[in-house]
Design a protein around this motif. Sequence first.
Motif, PDB file in Angstrom:
ATOM      1  N   THR A  37       0.920  -1.229   0.063  1.00 31.84           N
ATOM      2  CA  THR A  37      -0.061   0.049   0.025  1.00 31.84           C
ATOM      3  C   THR A  37       0.936   1.287  -0.175  1.00 31.84           C
ATOM      4  O   THR A  37       2.034   1.082  -0.101  1.00 31.84           O
ATOM      5  N   GLU A  39       0.994   5.781   1.040  1.00 35.27           N
ATOM      6  CA  GLU A  39       0.493   7.218   1.558  1.00 35.27           C
ATOM      7  C   GLU A  39       1.190   8.527   0.824  1.00 35.27           C
ATOM      8  O   GLU A  39       2.261   8.087   0.261  1.00 35.27           O
ATOM      9  N   GLY A  42      -4.076   4.361  -0.365  1.00 36.70           N
ATOM     10  CA  GLY A  42      -4.084   3.210   0.252  1.00 36.70           C
ATOM     11  C   GLY A  42      -5.622   2.762   0.669  1.00 36.70           C
ATOM     12  O   GLY A  42      -5.814   1.598   0.772  1.00 36.70           O
ATOM     13  N   SER A  43      -6.405   3.686   0.496  1.00 42.36           N
ATOM     14  CA  SER A  43      -8.008   3.246   0.479  1.00 42.36           C
ATOM     15  C   SER A  43      -8.688   4.297  -0.340  1.00 42.36           C
ATOM     16  O   SER A  43      -7.991   5.604  -0.657  1.00 42.36           O
ATOM     17  N   ARG A  45     -11.312   6.601  -0.076  1.00 41.93           N
ATOM     18  CA  ARG A  45     -11.197   8.173   0.435  1.00 41.93           C
ATOM     19  C   ARG A  45      -9.828   8.852   0.643  1.00 41.93           C
ATOM     20  O   ARG A  45      -9.489  10.039   0.128  1.00 41.93           O
ATOM     21  N   GLU A  47      -7.273   8.254  -1.125  1.00 44.91           N
ATOM     22  CA  GLU A  47      -6.675   8.350  -2.698  1.00 44.91           C
ATOM     23  C   GLU A  47      -7.225   9.649  -3.081  1.00 44.91           C
ATOM     24  O   GLU A  47      -6.650  10.165  -3.797  1.00 44.91           O
ATOM     25  N   ASP A  76      -8.435   6.924   7.580  1.00 40.67           N
ATOM     26  CA  ASP A  76      -8.909   5.944   6.521  1.00 40.67           C
ATOM     27  C   ASP A  76      -8.385   4.852   6.211  1.00 40.67           C
ATOM     28  O   ASP A  76      -8.758   3.699   6.010  1.00 40.67           O
ATOM     29  N   HIS A  77      -6.879   5.182   5.781  1.00 48.63           N
ATOM     30  CA  HIS A  77      -6.114   4.033   5.325  1.00 48.63           C
ATOM     31  C   HIS A  77      -5.886   2.822   6.356  1.00 48.63           C
ATOM     32  O   HIS A  77      -6.004   1.783   5.981  1.00 48.63           O
ATOM     33  N   ASP A  79      -7.902   2.323   9.161  1.00 52.17           N
ATOM     34  CA  ASP A  79      -9.353   1.695   9.240  1.00 52.17           C
ATOM     35  C   ASP A  79      -9.809   0.530   8.207  1.00 52.17           C
ATOM     36  O   ASP A  79     -10.094  -0.478   8.340  1.00 52.17           O
ATOM     37  N   LYS A  80      -9.463   0.977   6.895  1.00 52.61           N
ATOM     38  CA  LYS A  80      -9.899   0.385   5.748  1.00 52.61           C
ATOM     39  C   LYS A  80      -8.998  -0.809   4.935  1.00 52.61           C
ATOM     40  O   LYS A  80      -9.383  -1.895   4.566  1.00 52.61           O
ATOM     41  N   THR A  81      -7.788  -0.631   5.210  1.00 53.80           N
ATOM     42  CA  THR A  81      -6.708  -1.349   4.664  1.00 53.80           C
ATOM     43  C   THR A  81      -5.806  -2.056   5.598  1.00 53.80           C
ATOM     44  O   THR A  81      -5.684  -3.061   5.664  1.00 53.80           O
ATOM     45  N   SER A  94       4.307  -0.566   3.238  1.00 50.38           N
ATOM     46  CA  SER A  94       3.756   0.685   2.930  1.00 50.38           C
ATOM     47  C   SER A  94       4.829   1.612   2.461  1.00 50.38           C
ATOM     48  O   SER A  94       5.855   1.772   3.031  1.00 50.38           O
TER      49      SER A  94
END
Length: 224
Positions: A37, A39, A42-43, A45, A47, A76-77, A79-81, A94
Amino acid sequence: MAGSFITFEGGEGAGKSTQIERLKSRLERLSHPVLVTREPGGSPRAEQIRSFILEGQAKQFGPFAEALLFAAARIDHLDKTIEPALRRGTHVLSDRFADSTRAYQGSLGNVDSGLIDGLERVALKGTRPDLTFILDLPAEVGLSRAGQRRASKGEGVDRFEQEDLSFHQSLRQAFLAIARSSPRRCAVINADRSADEVEEAVWAIIGERLPRLTTNPARPLDVA
């Protein structure tokens, strides 16, 4: 068992993406599950926020606003990924993480370290990399490499690549300072050499710091 979280940091053109792909290949050959992933991003939102930042639209609001946007994307990264992958036992690699905010907006943008600490507490919620590689090389070399990469791909200069040489020289020192402040987590790798040599240096550190990643998880070592 939870996965390991490994981040790669450094200035422009340091070869982070190359080394991440090489480490991914080595781990997968040993049957380790791996997620790559980046930064900002990575998710979905994150992105969207990435595009806003790297196109330079956030620069007018100043370094603290950029730090806030990076923190929002990071939440968000994670939480989601990142966190779901780690929980299911996948190793996460990452391309940049919180150290980049500390270096770019903190050290170079003069955002107070206490504010950066506060943003990290809110965004990270205790999630820290198990190992961070700082790929180090002279800023002039990195910028030359980045320029060659952009030319080969027909890409334009992003928000941070367009800064002057002194900015990137200071950035290098900021990352080295982070490594000195967190020696147990960070490993500085001389990136001013061939990709093969850097790859071997990265793998040697993996063997020292995270030895379980150097063996096939389906074939545990015999215990005497």
